[in-house]
Design a protein around this motif. Structure first.
Motif, PDB file in Angstrom:
ATOM      1  N   LEU A  91      -2.113  13.655  -6.879  1.00  5.87           N
ATOM      2  CA  LEU A  91      -1.361  13.118  -5.752  1.00  5.87           C
ATOM      3  C   LEU A  91      -0.428  12.025  -6.257  1.00  5.87           C
ATOM      4  N   THR A  92       0.710  11.900  -5.623  1.00 10.05           N
ATOM      5  CA  THR A  92       1.705  10.902  -6.012  1.00 10.05           C
ATOM      6  C   THR A  92       1.979   9.979  -4.848  1.00 10.05           C
ATOM      7  N   THR A  93       2.205   8.711  -5.163  1.00  9.39           N
ATOM      8  CA  THR A  93       2.550   7.720  -4.155  1.00  9.39           C
ATOM      9  C   THR A  93       3.300   6.591  -4.840  1.00  9.39           C
ATOM     10  N   ALA A  94       3.732   5.620  -4.091  1.00 10.38           N
ATOM     11  CA  ALA A  94       4.486   4.483  -4.626  1.00 10.38           C
ATOM     12  C   ALA A  94       4.085   3.225  -3.875  1.00 10.38           C
ATOM     13  N   LEU A  95       4.139   2.092  -4.587  1.00 12.45           N
ATOM     14  CA  LEU A  95       3.833   0.789  -4.010  1.00 12.45           C
ATOM     15  C   LEU A  95       5.070  -0.083  -4.104  1.00 12.45           C
ATOM     16  N   ARG A 125       0.824  -1.187   0.000  1.00 11.99           N
ATOM     17  CA  ARG A 125       0.000   0.000   0.000  1.00 11.99           C
ATOM     18  C   ARG A 125       0.864   1.244   0.000  1.00 11.99           C
ATOM     19  N   GLY A 126       0.247   2.342  -0.395  1.00 16.70           N
ATOM     20  CA  GLY A 126       0.899   3.635  -0.391  1.00 16.70           C
ATOM     21  C   GLY A 126      -0.101   4.712  -0.040  1.00 16.70           C
ATOM     22  N   GLU A 127       0.366   5.809   0.557  1.00 15.94           N
ATOM     23  CA  GLU A 127      -0.506   6.890   1.007  1.00 15.94           C
ATOM     24  C   GLU A 127      -0.096   8.194   0.337  1.00 15.94           C
ATOM     25  N   ALA A 128      -1.081   9.106   0.258  1.00 18.73           N
ATOM     26  CA  ALA A 128      -0.840  10.445  -0.270  1.00 18.73           C
ATOM     27  C   ALA A 128      -1.906  11.368   0.285  1.00 18.73           C
ATOM     28  N   ALA A 129      -1.547  12.635   0.460  1.00 21.04           N
ATOM     29  CA  ALA A 129      -2.488  13.597   1.026  1.00 21.04           C
ATOM     30  C   ALA A 129      -2.215  14.972   0.462  1.00 21.04           C
ATOM     31  N   SER A 130      -3.277  15.773   0.396  1.00 18.47           N
ATOM     32  CA  SER A 130      -3.194  17.169  -0.029  1.00 18.47           C
ATOM     33  C   SER A 130      -4.137  17.971   0.851  1.00 18.47           C
ATOM     34  N   ASP A 131      -4.327  19.239   0.527  1.00 18.90           N
ATOM     35  CA  ASP A 131      -5.230  20.061   1.317  1.00 18.90           C
ATOM     36  C   ASP A 131      -6.685  19.625   1.167  1.00 18.90           C
ATOM     37  N   ALA A 132      -7.001  18.946   0.071  1.00 18.36           N
ATOM     38  CA  ALA A 132      -8.384  18.560  -0.188  1.00 18.36           C
ATOM     39  C   ALA A 132      -8.647  17.090   0.088  1.00 18.36           C
ATOM     40  N   VAL A 158      -5.662   1.329  11.370  1.00 20.07           N
ATOM     41  CA  VAL A 158      -7.038   1.044  10.967  1.00 20.07           C
ATOM     42  C   VAL A 158      -7.114   1.203   9.451  1.00 20.07           C
ATOM     43  N   PRO A 159      -7.261   0.122   8.687  1.00 18.65           N
ATOM     44  CA  PRO A 159      -7.335   0.244   7.225  1.00 18.65           C
ATOM     45  C   PRO A 159      -8.537   1.073   6.801  1.00 18.65           C
ATOM     46  N   LYS A 160      -8.453   1.628   5.615  1.00 19.03           N
ATOM     47  CA  LYS A 160      -9.523   2.472   5.110  1.00 19.03           C
ATOM     48  C   LYS A 160     -10.858   1.728   5.009  1.00 19.03           C
ATOM     49  N   PRO A 161     -10.906   0.470   4.541  1.00 18.80           N
ATOM     50  CA  PRO A 161     -12.205  -0.208   4.536  1.00 18.80           C
ATOM     51  C   PRO A 161     -12.825  -0.314   5.927  1.00 18.80           C
ATOM     52  N   THR A 162     -11.988  -0.539   6.939  1.00 17.14           N
ATOM     53  CA  THR A 162     -12.508  -0.600   8.308  1.00 17.14           C
ATOM     54  C   THR A 162     -12.982   0.767   8.775  1.00 17.14           C
ATOM     55  N   GLN A 163     -12.283   1.826   8.377  1.00 14.87           N
ATOM     56  CA  GLN A 163     -12.732   3.170   8.729  1.00 14.87           C
ATOM     57  C   GLN A 163     -14.101   3.460   8.135  1.00 14.87           C
ATOM     58  N   VAL A 167      -5.426   6.201  -0.062  1.00 15.27           N
ATOM     59  CA  VAL A 167      -4.627   5.009   0.193  1.00 15.27           C
ATOM     60  C   VAL A 167      -4.770   4.101  -1.017  1.00 15.27           C
ATOM     61  N   ALA A 168      -3.656   3.727  -1.624  1.00 13.88           N
ATOM     62  CA  ALA A 168      -3.633   2.806  -2.765  1.00 13.88           C
ATOM     63  C   ALA A 168      -3.040   1.486  -2.309  1.00 13.88           C
ATOM     64  N   SER A 169      -3.639   0.379  -2.707  1.00 12.50           N
ATOM     65  CA  SER A 169      -3.166  -0.936  -2.309  1.00 12.50           C
ATOM     66  C   SER A 169      -3.402  -1.931  -3.438  1.00 12.50           C
ATOM     67  N   LEU A 170      -2.640  -3.019  -3.386  1.00  7.80           N
ATOM     68  CA  LEU A 170      -2.774  -4.124  -4.336  1.00  7.80           C
ATOM     69  C   LEU A 170      -3.371  -5.314  -3.612  1.00  7.80           C
ATOM     70  N   ARG A 171      -4.439  -5.862  -4.189  1.00 10.14           N
ATOM     71  CA  ARG A 171      -5.080  -7.016  -3.571  1.00 10.14           C
ATOM     72  C   ARG A 171      -5.695  -7.869  -4.669  1.00 10.14           C
ATOM     73  N   ASN A 172      -5.271  -9.135  -4.727  1.00  7.77           N
ATOM     74  CA  ASN A 172      -5.809 -10.092  -5.694  1.00  7.77           C
ATOM     75  C   ASN A 172      -5.652  -9.596  -7.132  1.00  7.77           C
ATOM     76  N   GLY A 173      -4.492  -9.013  -7.430  1.00  9.99           N
ATOM     77  CA  GLY A 173      -4.231  -8.546  -8.789  1.00  9.99           C
ATOM     78  C   GLY A 173      -4.991  -7.304  -9.182  1.00  9.99           C
ATOM     79  N   GLU A 174      -5.513  -6.531  -8.212  1.00 12.15           N
ATOM     80  CA  GLU A 174      -6.297  -5.340  -8.502  1.00 12.15           C
ATOM     81  C   GLU A 174      -5.725  -4.160  -7.728  1.00 12.15           C
ATOM     82  N   LEU A 175      -5.643  -3.023  -8.383  1.00 14.66           N
ATOM     83  CA  LEU A 175      -5.247  -1.780  -7.742  1.00 14.66           C
ATOM     84  C   LEU A 175      -6.497  -1.116  -7.174  1.00 14.66           C
ATOM     85  N   ILE A 176      -6.507  -0.872  -5.854  1.00 16.24           N
ATOM     86  CA  ILE A 176      -7.661  -0.308  -5.163  1.00 16.24           C
ATOM     87  C   ILE A 176      -7.240   0.993  -4.500  1.00 16.24           C
ATOM     88  N   VAL A 177      -8.029   2.039  -4.701  1.00 12.83           N
ATOM     89  CA  VAL A 177      -7.740   3.357  -4.144  1.00 12.83           C
ATOM     90  C   VAL A 177      -8.956   3.823  -3.342  1.00 12.83           C
TER      91      VAL A 177
END
Length: 558
Positions: free
Chosen positions: A126-130, A42-49, A240-245, A53-63
């Motif tokens: 926004l930029t991030t890396a995995l 997973r990777g995170e990114a934030a801005s003023d707006a 706390v992962p984003k889906p749980t949030q 959170v970007a993550s890889l799961r089961n061959g899919e990119l989820i944001v």
């Protein structure tokens, strides 16, 4: 002799098999260990707006995209990702995120992503890396982790049983052959050959590993599981992962320091508005009786002037004697007046009397009859109890046939939309501005200051407030806490009361949203501000995201 020989050979065979498998109670084949769950790449990114959170799961990119200040999910947006393989458009998912399958998810390497989010009039980049490690690629997907664990355990058990079966099978065949040779052939040479065959079968099992150095075979297999699980980290923060949030509905707010009026807490109780409430009392003692339709029930709305009950005053023996005497006197006066009218009528027809005398006699007779009827009515008719104001029946003690004393309260009528609070202040208040009240279950009430008394009652001064909002959730006599703001000001950070959590050690803490999926507990010192907020004076700085909803759920994560 042959039977004892067979028993000895069997014992030697069993001992050789056991020695070949274990020694001194050592278990050489512990079960496979399942490793702790780890988060997907997973990777995170934030801005003023936004915050994502970007993550890889089961061959899919989820944001997952949220509002930065409030942590509210952003579900209506256009999301494009510039990946090493080109530009990719993400589609909305049922869990509130955006996703698309990617072919490079199985390649262990670092993926730099440029994510463009368009939500309404707001466009943000926004930029991030995995970082995809090799073990993450080889790990089974989350949805099949349980089945993979069972398969791994089954393979370990099979690998452990194969050497054992390889040892027991030849030994069993040799034992059976030796027994047959010994029993079928009686010659001494043949029995010796059978015994030798059984001994060779027992010694044919694989020898045990040397005890020196504790070489117990191959290392214990470890089964790894990947998954996004909320957990408390060693540094005290909570992941706390984003889906749980999304499931817990976590919300935040930016902290800001400002000047607020000083607030004092006053104990108070609910009383009726004296201009919109009243008592129904009897002016004389007697027996209470219901009106037509029965007594009004509690909570019944009545109008001013409605008859609620009747009171029949009892008559003493002397009263009844006086009343009978008056009735007799009135009856005699009525009889005399009737004869006088007859005489005046005769005189008036003959011209010996005047019409004026006849009219006066008739008026006197009518007056006597009215007095007689009033006396009868006073003896029979009870006193009606009427409602002095409009409202609802708040209290009632009416029972058919009950004897009540004069000035006894039979009904209490209250207007539920016009209630007051009577607070007690043990110090002189220089001036009261806005005020709110809080009930035991946390409900907030709007108040308007009405005035304070000058007389001391139990070493306290009474202060009256009118309830302007929330009167439907309180009742007469209920105790509440009044938070009255004074004219002097203090500095601090105002946060909702829902942000406060009682820790296991008894201290009060709040949670700060430190990063996209990490929350940090903070011990704070606060004073009450109003019914919904408190003023933090230590432990929190301005410009931080404070959890305002779901703090108690985060605190339950272990």
């Amino acid at each position: 002799m042959e039977f004892r020989t067979l028993i000895a050979a069997g014992c030697l065979l069993a001992a050789s098999v056991v020695v070949g498998r274990a020694h001194d109670g050592h278990d050489h084949a512990p079960p496979p260990v399942v490793a702790d769950s780890v988060a997907a790449p997973r990777g995170e990114a934030a801005s003023d707006a936004f915050e994502l959170v970007a993550s890889l799961r089961n061959g899919e990119l989820i944001v997952f995209i949220d509002d930065f200040a409030t942590n509210a999910p952003v579900t209506s947006a256009t999301v494009e990702v510039d990946t090493p393989a080109g530009t990719l458009a993400l589609s909305p998912r049922a869990d509130g995120g955006f996703g698309a399958p990617v072919a490079w998810a199985t390649t262990p390497s670092r993926k730099d992503l440029i994510i463009t989010v368009t939500a309404g009039d707001v466009i943000d980049i926004l930029t991030t890396a995995l970082d995809v490690p090799a073990e993450a690629v080889a790990a089974p997907p989350v949805s099949q982790s349980g089945w993979r664990n069972l398969q791994a355990v089954a393979h370990a058990v099979r690998d452990r049983l194969e050497p054992l079966s390889a040892a027991i099978l030849p030994a069993g065949l040799g034992l059976i052959a030796g027994i047959l040779l010994t029993l079928l052939f009686r010659r001494r040479g043949t029995r010796i050959a059978g015994l030798a065959l059984m001994l060779l079968a027992g010694t044919g099992s694989p020898p045990a590993k040397a005890h020196d150095g504790h070489d117990h075979g191959p290392a214990t297999p470890v089964v790894s599981v990947t998954g996004d699980l909320a957990r408390r980290l060693p540094d005290g923060t909570i992941f706390v992962p984003k889906p749980t949030q999304r499931i817990l509905a976590i919300r935040t707010a930016m902290s800001a320091e400002a000047q607020h009026r000083r607030v004092v807490e006053l104990p108070a109780r609910v009383i009726p508005d004296p201009n919109a409430s009243g008592y129904v009392q009897a002016s004389a003692g007697g027996r209470i009786e219901p009106p037509e339709g029965g007594f009004p029930r509690l909570g019944t709305r009545v109008s001013r002037g409605d008859v609620l009950a009747f009171v029949s005053p009892p008559l003493q023996a002397i009263d009844r004697s006086d009343m009978r005497q008056r009735q007799s006197e009135l009856d005699q006066a009525i009889a005399v007046a009737e004869r006088r009218i007859l005489r005046f009528e005769t005189l008036a027809r003959s011209g010996a009397g005047t019409q004026v005398q006849l009219d006066e006699a008739r008026l006197e007779l009518q007056g006597l009859r009215d007095r007689r009827a009033a006396l009868d009515q006073a003896r029979r008719e009870p006193e009606p109890l009427v409602a002095p104001v409009a409202g609802v029946i708040a209290d009632s003690s009416a029972v058919t046939g009950q004897m009540i004393q004069p000035s006894a309260v039979v009904f209490q009528i209250v207007d539920p939309d016009r209630l007051w609070l009577e607070a007690s202040s043990f110090e002189a208040l220089p001036g009261i501005g806005n005020a709110t009240a809080r009930t035991a279950n946390g409900t907030s009430l709007g108040l308007a200051y009405q005035g304070a008394g000058l007389a001391s009652r139990n070493q306290a001064v009474s202060v009256h407030f009118a309830v302007t909002a929330g009167s439907t959730v309180i009742r007469l006599g209920q105790f509440v806490t009044v938070l009255a703001s004074l004219h002097d000001e203090i500095s601090g950070i105002a946060i909702p009361r829902a942000s406060l959590v009682r820790a296991t050690n008894g201290q009060t803490i709040i949670y700060v949203h430190r990063s996209a999926e990490r929350f940090e507990p903070r011990q704070v010192r606060f004073v009450p501000l109003d019914g919904d907020r408190v003023l933090v004076q230590a432990g929190l700085e301005a410009g931080q995201r404070v959890v305002t909803q779901g703090a108690e759920l985060i605190d339950q994560v272990r």
